[in-house]
Design a protein around this motif. Structure first.
Motif, PDB file in Angstrom:
ATOM      1  N   SER A 147      -6.662  39.938 -14.693  1.00  0.00           N
ATOM      2  CA  SER A 147      -6.700  40.057 -13.013  1.00  0.00           C
ATOM      3  C   SER A 147      -6.592  39.286 -11.981  1.00  0.00           C
ATOM      4  O   SER A 147      -7.265  38.116 -12.689  1.00  0.00           O
ATOM      5  N   GLU A 148      -5.763  38.931 -11.198  1.00  0.00           N
ATOM      6  CA  GLU A 148      -5.732  38.144  -9.809  1.00  0.00           C
ATOM      7  C   GLU A 148      -7.449  37.981  -9.368  1.00  0.00           C
ATOM      8  O   GLU A 148      -7.661  37.845  -8.589  1.00  0.00           O
ATOM      9  N   LYS A 149      -7.982  39.672  -9.259  1.00  0.00           N
ATOM     10  CA  LYS A 149      -9.431  39.384  -8.711  1.00  0.00           C
ATOM     11  C   LYS A 149      -9.995  38.748  -9.358  1.00  0.00           C
ATOM     12  O   LYS A 149     -10.523  38.113  -8.682  1.00  0.00           O
ATOM     13  N   ILE A 150      -9.935  38.703 -10.622  1.00  0.00           N
ATOM     14  CA  ILE A 150     -11.081  37.894 -11.995  1.00  0.00           C
ATOM     15  C   ILE A 150     -10.982  36.144 -10.866  1.00  0.00           C
ATOM     16  O   ILE A 150     -11.391  35.635 -10.759  1.00  0.00           O
ATOM     17  N   THR A 151      -9.283  35.965 -10.994  1.00  0.00           N
ATOM     18  CA  THR A 151      -9.134  34.463 -10.680  1.00  0.00           C
ATOM     19  C   THR A 151      -9.897  34.211  -8.868  1.00  0.00           C
ATOM     20  O   THR A 151     -10.235  32.944  -8.921  1.00  0.00           O
ATOM     21  N   ASN A 152      -9.701  34.810  -7.877  1.00  0.00           N
ATOM     22  CA  ASN A 152     -10.322  35.165  -6.946  1.00  0.00           C
ATOM     23  C   ASN A 152     -11.672  34.333  -7.147  1.00  0.00           C
ATOM     24  O   ASN A 152     -12.927  34.108  -6.660  1.00  0.00           O
ATOM     25  N   LYS A 153     -12.133  35.695  -7.658  1.00  0.00           N
ATOM     26  CA  LYS A 153     -13.472  35.576  -7.413  1.00  0.00           C
ATOM     27  C   LYS A 153     -14.173  34.230  -8.575  1.00  0.00           C
ATOM     28  O   LYS A 153     -15.175  33.646  -8.016  1.00  0.00           O
TER      29      LYS A 153
ATOM     30  N   LEU B 162     -15.795  34.374   1.187  1.00  0.00           N
ATOM     31  CA  LEU B 162     -14.697  36.063   2.704  1.00  0.00           C
ATOM     32  C   LEU B 162     -16.269  36.713   2.353  1.00  0.00           C
ATOM     33  O   LEU B 162     -16.189  36.985   3.409  1.00  0.00           O
ATOM     34  N   GLU B 163     -16.720  36.583   1.401  1.00  0.00           N
ATOM     35  CA  GLU B 163     -18.318  37.661   1.527  1.00  0.00           C
ATOM     36  C   GLU B 163     -19.120  37.249   2.858  1.00  0.00           C
ATOM     37  O   GLU B 163     -19.771  37.476   3.220  1.00  0.00           O
ATOM     38  N   ARG B 164     -19.235  35.373   2.886  1.00  0.00           N
ATOM     39  CA  ARG B 164     -20.025  34.831   3.901  1.00  0.00           C
ATOM     40  C   ARG B 164     -19.460  34.562   4.683  1.00  0.00           C
ATOM     41  O   ARG B 164     -19.810  34.991   6.203  1.00  0.00           O
ATOM     42  N   GLU B 165     -18.328  34.599   5.116  1.00  0.00           N
ATOM     43  CA  GLU B 165     -17.629  34.442   6.488  1.00  0.00           C
ATOM     44  C   GLU B 165     -17.721  36.157   6.868  1.00  0.00           C
ATOM     45  O   GLU B 165     -17.743  36.692   8.269  1.00  0.00           O
ATOM     46  N   TYR B 166     -18.118  37.171   6.277  1.00  0.00           N
ATOM     47  CA  TYR B 166     -17.594  39.192   6.393  1.00  0.00           C
ATOM     48  C   TYR B 166     -18.877  38.875   6.865  1.00  0.00           C
ATOM     49  O   TYR B 166     -19.478  39.408   8.193  1.00  0.00           O
ATOM     50  N   LEU B 167     -20.507  38.626   6.341  1.00  0.00           N
ATOM     51  CA  LEU B 167     -21.423  38.775   6.298  1.00  0.00           C
ATOM     52  C   LEU B 167     -22.457  38.077   7.801  1.00  0.00           C
ATOM     53  O   LEU B 167     -22.590  38.469   9.210  1.00  0.00           O
ATOM     54  N   GLN B 168     -21.261  36.419   7.688  1.00  0.00           N
ATOM     55  CA  GLN B 168     -21.403  35.697   9.759  1.00  0.00           C
ATOM     56  C   GLN B 168     -20.655  36.646  10.990  1.00  0.00           C
ATOM     57  O   GLN B 168     -21.346  36.996  11.984  1.00  0.00           O
TER      58      GLN B 168
END
Length: 340
Positions: free
Chosen positions: A249-255, A263-269
């Motif tokens: 899946s593309e989700k796995i590729t993004n990860k 994105l996780e770091r940006e969201y937390l920030q």
């Protein structure tokens, strides 16, 4: 009657020999650790734990996992130049193939000259990745996923083979055609295939010229990130990488490429900044009108946009306002249908 203490029994079980394991050209006895049930070998007083295949595991207990991607062509050149300057031609070729094919090191180390060349010395256009099956036969497919993969041999790979063969005169296709490519050509372990640990140590040494750690997966990830940068406006770039990596899946590729973590770091920030501003510093909280949010699968949205664009092109000469409004509503309805 001789009594054996319980401690001796435990020690005997812990150090009981099951079989042997080859590591860096040497044969070691395999022991079982009673505390965790894992098998290991003793290398100069240091335990090396084995994986499920009975080989020394790449990830050892107490060591950190390196998940970086080699960042740019400048850093790639530093690693390449290190291997060239030190005349480590095997590692030079392995590094170049590692980063230009995006293959796992386990697949590269199982490749043979016959995978890339014809007997007359001409290079093939594609490499069919092969693995060793349970019966010991070479069959098509990756070692980890068992998925079949045919890869185009690009110009950089062709050039790397040319440079390697120019500098390693010991290769003779008449005798080496069906031999593994990445055999050690000199020293005590001559004739044995380079180990994953050997390549890891070579990358650690070469990586001293960078300000971050790299491993074989750094090349695989780095290739993908650079491809995205080279094709920034290509709507199917992620899909191409998904196929290249053999991801499901593309989700796995993004990860895998680190985009999810970014994105996780940006969201937390973002959350932390707002929390500090409105909770810790007590600033006035602005009135926010809540708006509905639609969530889409990237690949589905991309396909829908391509389809919608085609319909808009088909209607480019339409002058009837009613028909234009119908198309507008139809496209909006389509967006609602694919929303999660």
């Amino acid at each position: 009657m001789v009594e054996i203490s319980e401690e001796k029994v435990i020690e005997s079980k812990q150090e009981s020999i099951k079989n042997t394991c080859e590591y860096q050209g040497e044969l070691y006895f395999v022991f079982s650790d009673i505390s965790n049930g894992k098998c290991f070998i003793d290398v100069n007083g240091e335990r090396k734990y084995l994986d499920k295949n009975g080989c020394v595991a790449n990830k050892q207990c107490g060591t950190k996992s390196i998940k970086t991607a080699i960042e740019n062509f400048e850093d790639m050149k530093k690693i390449q130049d290190y291997f060239i300057e030190n005349k480590k031609w095997n590692f030079y070729l392995l590094f170049t193939l590692n980063i230009n094919t995006g293959r796992r090191i386990s697949d590269l180390l199982q490749s043979k000259w016959s995978d890339f060349f014809y007997k007359n010395g001409n290079m093939k256009k594609f490499w069919d990745v092969k693995r060793i099956d349970e019966l010991g036969y070479r069959v098509d497919g990756e070692k980890k996923t068992r998925k079949k993969k045919e890869l185009f041999i690009n110009i950089a790979i062709q050039e790397a083979f040319r440079i390697f063969l120019e500098n390693e005169k010991s290769i003779d296709f008449e005798y080496d055609y069906d031999e593994y490519i990445f055999k050690q050509l000199h020293g005590t372990h001559r004739g044995k295939v380079i180990s994953q640990e050997g390549y890891r140590q070579a990358l650690i040494k070469a990586g001293e010229y960078l300000d971050y750690d790299i491993r074989s997966h750094s090349m695989r990830r780095g290739m993908g990130k650079m491809m995205i940068e080279l094709h920034p406006n290509d709507l199917v770039a992620k899909s191409v990488l998904m196929e290249l990596y053999n991801h499901s899946s593309e989700k796995i590729t993004n990860k895998y490429l680190g985009e999810t973590a970014k994105l996780e770091r940006e969201y937390l920030q973002d959350f932390g900044e707002k929390y500090k501003k409105y909770v810790m510093d007590g600033q006035e909280i602005p009135f926010v009108v809540k708006k509905p949010v639609s969530v889409y699968d990237n690949s589905e949205l991309r396909d829908y946009m391509l389809c919608a664009f085609g319909k808009i092109l088909d209607a480019k000469d339409e002058t009837n306002a009613v028909e234009i409004m119908k198309l507008y509503n139809q496209l909006l309805d389509g967006l609602e249908m694919i929303a999660k």
